[in-house]
Design an enzyme around this catalytic site. Sequence first.
Site, PDB file in Angstrom:
ATOM      1  N   ARG A  20      23.833 -12.683 -19.192  1.00 16.55           N
ATOM      2  CA  ARG A  20      24.916 -13.636 -20.094  1.00 16.55           C
ATOM      3  C   ARG A  20      25.532 -14.763 -19.152  1.00 16.55           C
ATOM      4  NH1 ARG A  20      29.903 -15.445 -19.528  1.00 16.55           N
ATOM      5  NH2 ARG A  20      30.638 -13.353 -18.954  1.00 16.55           N
ATOM      6  N   ASP A  21      26.433 -14.184 -18.098  1.00 16.69           N
ATOM      7  CA  ASP A  21      27.193 -15.090 -17.315  1.00 16.69           C
ATOM      8  C   ASP A  21      26.246 -15.708 -16.279  1.00 16.69           C
ATOM      9  OD1 ASP A  21      29.245 -16.334 -16.187  1.00 16.69           O
ATOM     10  OD2 ASP A  21      30.463 -14.636 -15.688  1.00 16.69           O
ATOM     11  N   HIS A 214      36.481  -9.231 -12.122  1.00 19.51           N
ATOM     12  CA  HIS A 214      35.050  -9.952 -12.451  1.00 19.51           C
ATOM     13  C   HIS A 214      35.471 -11.229 -11.242  1.00 19.51           C
ATOM     14  CE1 HIS A 214      32.404 -12.096 -15.381  1.00 19.51           C
ATOM     15  NE2 HIS A 214      32.921 -13.097 -14.872  1.00 19.51           N
ATOM     16  N   HIS A 216      33.728 -14.515  -9.217  1.00 18.96           N
ATOM     17  CA  HIS A 216      32.656 -15.172  -8.826  1.00 18.96           C
ATOM     18  C   HIS A 216      33.042 -15.454  -7.462  1.00 18.96           C
ATOM     19  CE1 HIS A 216      31.364 -16.826 -12.739  1.00 18.96           C
ATOM     20  NE2 HIS A 216      32.251 -15.883 -13.267  1.00 18.96           N
ATOM     21  N   CYS A 247      30.226 -20.684 -14.613  1.00 19.88           N
ATOM     22  CA  CYS A 247      30.806 -21.220 -15.979  1.00 19.88           C
ATOM     23  C   CYS A 247      30.601 -22.534 -16.323  1.00 19.88           C
ATOM     24  CB  CYS A 247      32.060 -20.629 -16.157  1.00 19.88           C
ATOM     25  SG  CYS A 247      32.933 -20.873 -17.770  1.00 19.88           S
ATOM     26  N   ASN A 256      28.324 -15.243  -9.902  1.00 17.90           N
ATOM     27  CA  ASN A 256      29.241 -14.157 -10.026  1.00 17.90           C
ATOM     28  C   ASN A 256      28.702 -13.362  -8.607  1.00 17.90           C
ATOM     29  OD1 ASN A 256      28.326 -14.436 -12.903  1.00 17.90           O
ATOM     30  ND2 ASN A 256      30.136 -13.088 -12.783  1.00 17.90           N
TER      31      ASN A 256
END
Length: 308
Positions: A20-21, A214, A216, A247, A256
């Site tokens: 996803r990310d 979370h 990055h 993002c 990430n």
Amino acid sequence: MTPGLPALPRAVRVVEVGPRDGLQNEKAQVPTEQKIQFITMLADAGLPVVEATSFVSPRAIPQLSDASEVMARLKRIPTTEYPVLVPNLKGMERALAAGVRSVAVFTAASESFTRHNINASIAESLENFRPVVALARQEHVTVRGYISTVFGCPYEGSVAPEKVLAVAQALLEMGINELSLGDTIGVATPNQVVDVVGLLLDKGDIPAGSLAVHFHDTRGTALANVLMALQLGISIVDASAGGLGGCPYAPGAAGNLATEDLLYMLHGMGISTGVNLEKVVAATRFIAPLLGHAPTSKYYQAEACSRV
Ligand code: HMG
Ligand code: MG
């Protein structure tokens, strides 16, 4: 426990966000079949959570416009959860129709980012989540809440920890019981982790078990920040295979924290995850040729060098 360090958790729950990310920010459009294979390989590596895709506007994130097909065709294993992002009720309804049993809503601690990302104020975003959470409860679907720009905003700069606390409390009051604290643009340093996580735990009285981190890795501080979070009692950490990610609404956001790098550190410190590191490397090796650039994971690169 490593001598000289405060008590660390014996086990960490690694939340894999690469499909996803990671893929939401890749220029390449990965074919649906290969996305499914990537998710399957990550689950097979023992990851307890593999965030699979997003049911957002296809105009906002064209890379994940095949979310319904991915979830409909994905063969799940019972030991892995496959959450998806939903920004609103429409996303939630699409996710349920595709058989999703776990979702994540997402807002931020800064107004400008929230506006750019989901075209809403923070207050409006929270209002939009209410019917999503109500429907999720009715359908026995679990809900995670992401708070972005916790340590800094690409538009506003520094973000007061009190703002993070206010958003966290609003999400918890809504009935969301796991919050992920996002360093969306990878600016955090370990002292900030102490400031923000400490405030949430102490002033906010939020249980450490409700919080995930979370990071990055834009400026190379992600692992240091994880280590600090572990020392504060956090035991849920998000990461992305190969270090894929970023993002699209956060200029400058790099990938990430790489799952491989996180696992290498945790396992080396005697912290168990239940995840097979070499199988994660294999998943990254599978997806890498479809992206058009080399994965940024340090462990992956070292492993690739040792193979030639
Ligand atoms: P909007 O334009 O204000 O929404 O977008 P709208 O309600 O006016 O709808 C506009 C169009 O989108 C309509 O279609 C809707 O039907 C459609 P039209 O009538 O024009 O043809 N639409 C949808 N279609 C499919 N699924 C939906 C959906 N909702 C509306 N769910 C909206 C608002 C929230 C929809 C949009 O801004 C959006 O989808 N944003 C998502 C952005 C995003 O995914 N960002 C990345 C994830 S966040 C992140 O990465 C950070 C994180 O990793 C943590 C961290 O690192 O900090 C989580
Ligand atoms: Mg992110």
